[in-house]
Design a protein around this motif. Structure first.
Motif, PDB file in Angstrom:
ATOM      1  N   GLU A  96       0.686  -1.372  -0.063  1.00 21.80           N
ATOM      2  CA  GLU A  96       0.043   0.028  -0.103  1.00 21.80           C
ATOM      3  C   GLU A  96       0.988   1.152  -0.055  1.00 21.80           C
ATOM      4  OE1 GLU A  96      -3.210   0.865  -0.343  1.00 21.80           O
ATOM      5  OE2 GLU A  96      -3.596  -1.099  -0.959  1.00 21.80           O
ATOM      6  N   THR A  97       1.765   1.270   0.727  1.00 21.79           N
ATOM      7  CA  THR A  97       2.663   2.352   0.637  1.00 21.79           C
ATOM      8  C   THR A  97       3.455   2.600  -0.512  1.00 21.79           C
ATOM      9  OG1 THR A  97       3.300   1.919   3.245  1.00 21.79           O
ATOM     10  CG2 THR A  97       4.562   3.515   2.111  1.00 21.79           C
ATOM     11  N   GLN A 116       0.615   4.109  -2.896  1.00 26.41           N
ATOM     12  CA  GLN A 116       0.212   5.195  -2.515  1.00 26.41           C
ATOM     13  C   GLN A 116       1.267   6.403  -3.002  1.00 26.41           C
ATOM     14  OE1 GLN A 116      -0.947   5.306   1.590  1.00 26.41           O
ATOM     15  NE2 GLN A 116      -2.518   3.836   1.136  1.00 26.41           N
ATOM     16  N   GLN A 157       0.950   8.459  -6.243  1.00 23.02           N
ATOM     17  CA  GLN A 157      -0.098   9.277  -6.225  1.00 23.02           C
ATOM     18  C   GLN A 157       0.254  10.808  -6.506  1.00 23.02           C
ATOM     19  OE1 GLN A 157      -2.305   8.789  -2.611  1.00 23.02           O
ATOM     20  NE2 GLN A 157      -3.368   6.909  -3.340  1.00 23.02           N
ATOM     21  N   ILE A 213      -5.105  13.240  -0.705  1.00 25.55           N
ATOM     22  CA  ILE A 213      -6.488  13.218  -0.544  1.00 25.55           C
ATOM     23  C   ILE A 213      -7.302  14.507  -0.016  1.00 25.55           C
ATOM     24  CG2 ILE A 213      -6.198  10.650  -0.311  1.00 25.55           C
ATOM     25  CD1 ILE A 213      -6.537  10.881   2.533  1.00 25.55           C
ATOM     26  N   GLU A 262      -9.902   7.664   6.116  1.00 28.89           N
ATOM     27  CA  GLU A 262      -8.466   7.875   5.571  1.00 28.89           C
ATOM     28  C   GLU A 262      -8.104   6.811   4.741  1.00 28.89           C
ATOM     29  OE1 GLU A 262      -4.127   9.649   6.141  1.00 28.89           O
ATOM     30  OE2 GLU A 262      -5.528   9.914   7.963  1.00 28.89           O
ATOM     31  N   GLN A 263      -7.986   5.564   5.712  1.00 28.20           N
ATOM     32  CA  GLN A 263      -7.586   4.388   5.090  1.00 28.20           C
ATOM     33  C   GLN A 263      -8.145   3.975   3.715  1.00 28.20           C
ATOM     34  OE1 GLN A 263      -8.078   0.838   7.546  1.00 28.20           O
ATOM     35  NE2 GLN A 263      -6.154  -0.378   6.540  1.00 28.20           N
ATOM     36  N   ARG A 298      -7.303   6.220   0.624  1.00 35.12           N
ATOM     37  CA  ARG A 298      -6.239   6.091   0.103  1.00 35.12           C
ATOM     38  C   ARG A 298      -6.195   4.734  -0.630  1.00 35.12           C
ATOM     39  NH1 ARG A 298      -2.471   9.318   1.541  1.00 35.12           N
ATOM     40  NH2 ARG A 298      -2.681  10.375   3.535  1.00 35.12           N
ATOM     41  N   ARG A 299      -6.963   3.849  -0.731  1.00 34.47           N
ATOM     42  CA  ARG A 299      -6.904   2.492  -1.201  1.00 34.47           C
ATOM     43  C   ARG A 299      -7.833   2.794  -2.747  1.00 34.47           C
ATOM     44  NH1 ARG A 299      -7.358  -2.884   0.383  1.00 34.47           N
ATOM     45  NH2 ARG A 299      -5.495  -3.205   1.223  1.00 34.47           N
ATOM     46  N   TRP A 350      -8.086   5.929  -3.771  1.00 34.22           N
ATOM     47  CA  TRP A 350      -7.511   7.235  -4.491  1.00 34.22           C
ATOM     48  C   TRP A 350      -7.067   7.276  -5.751  1.00 34.22           C
ATOM     49  CZ3 TRP A 350      -9.708  11.844  -4.090  1.00 34.22           C
ATOM     50  CH2 TRP A 350      -8.982  12.919  -4.342  1.00 34.22           C
ATOM     51  N   ARG A 379      -3.050   4.334  -9.943  1.00 44.29           N
ATOM     52  CA  ARG A 379      -2.848   2.881  -9.313  1.00 44.29           C
ATOM     53  C   ARG A 379      -2.842   1.597 -10.253  1.00 44.29           C
ATOM     54  NH1 ARG A 379      -3.994   1.841  -3.442  1.00 44.29           N
ATOM     55  NH2 ARG A 379      -4.159  -0.439  -3.058  1.00 44.29           N
TER      56      ARG A 379
END
Length: 185
Positions: free
Chosen positions: A9-10, A13, A16, A20, A73-74, A77-78, A80, A85
């Motif tokens: 995930e990091t 992200q 991006q 957000i 937020e979590q 972010r997945r 966004w 992505r």
């Protein structure tokens, strides 16, 4: 989530290009938009009621609870910038990813001899097929154990078996992960 999922995930992200939204209302609006307008699906993602999501959209509630703020937020972010992505996943599936991890590695050879597991710090580039398999499993919602098996197979091939040049039939086991950082190529 686990160390491997968090590392993936990091890395995703980091691709991006825009931050957000800041306000809870704007974040909720973006999450509902990502769920194709379904407040019910957004509520299921957040673990709250559909009515609570509708209150945020209407501006009736301004401050979420700490648990809801973190979940919002979590989950945002997945989802966004989904095209960026997807592009990053496609590129990494074609070129591979670099993994840096400190974990307990043990292995069993074809002859049946075993090596006691020990902590190792490894930085290695995974081959494209393993990278594609790892990212696809993560996108499908695979558990940490399954991701660890895929990662162990990839590191076993590239590090321990030297990309197929030695130690044929060596099975690698991965456990006790201290950290796992991934860089998409």
């Amino acid at each position: 989530m686990g160390e491997i999922s968090d590392g993936i995930e990091t890395a995703l992200q980091a691709t991006q290009t825009r931050p957000i939204p800041l306000s809870p209302q704007a974040r909720m609006r973006a999450l509902v938009k990502a769920e194709k307008g379904s407040t019910k699906a957004a509520a299921a993602r957040l673990g709250c009621s559909q009515r609570q999501v509708e209150r945020y959209l209407a501006g009736q509630v301004k401050r979420p609870t700490p648990r809801l703020a973190a979940a919002l937020e979590q989950q945002l972010r997945r989802v966004w910038q989904p095209r960026l992505r997807a592009r990053a996943i496609k590129k990494a599936s074609a070129t591979g990813i670099v993994v840096e991890t400190r974990a307990r590695f043990g292995f069993t050879s074809a002859a049946g001899s075993t090596d006691d597991p020990r902590m190792r710090r490894i930085t290695e580039q995974l081959p494209p097929n393993t990278a594609a398999q790892l990212l696809a499993a993560h996108q499908a919602g695979a558990g940490e154990q399954q991701l660890a098996q895929i990662l162990a197979g990839g590191l076993g091939f590239s590090y321990f078996r030297d990309r197929g040049r030695r130690a044929d039939g060596l099975d690698v086991e991965l456990s006790d992960i201290d950290y796992c950082e991934l860089d998409l190529l």
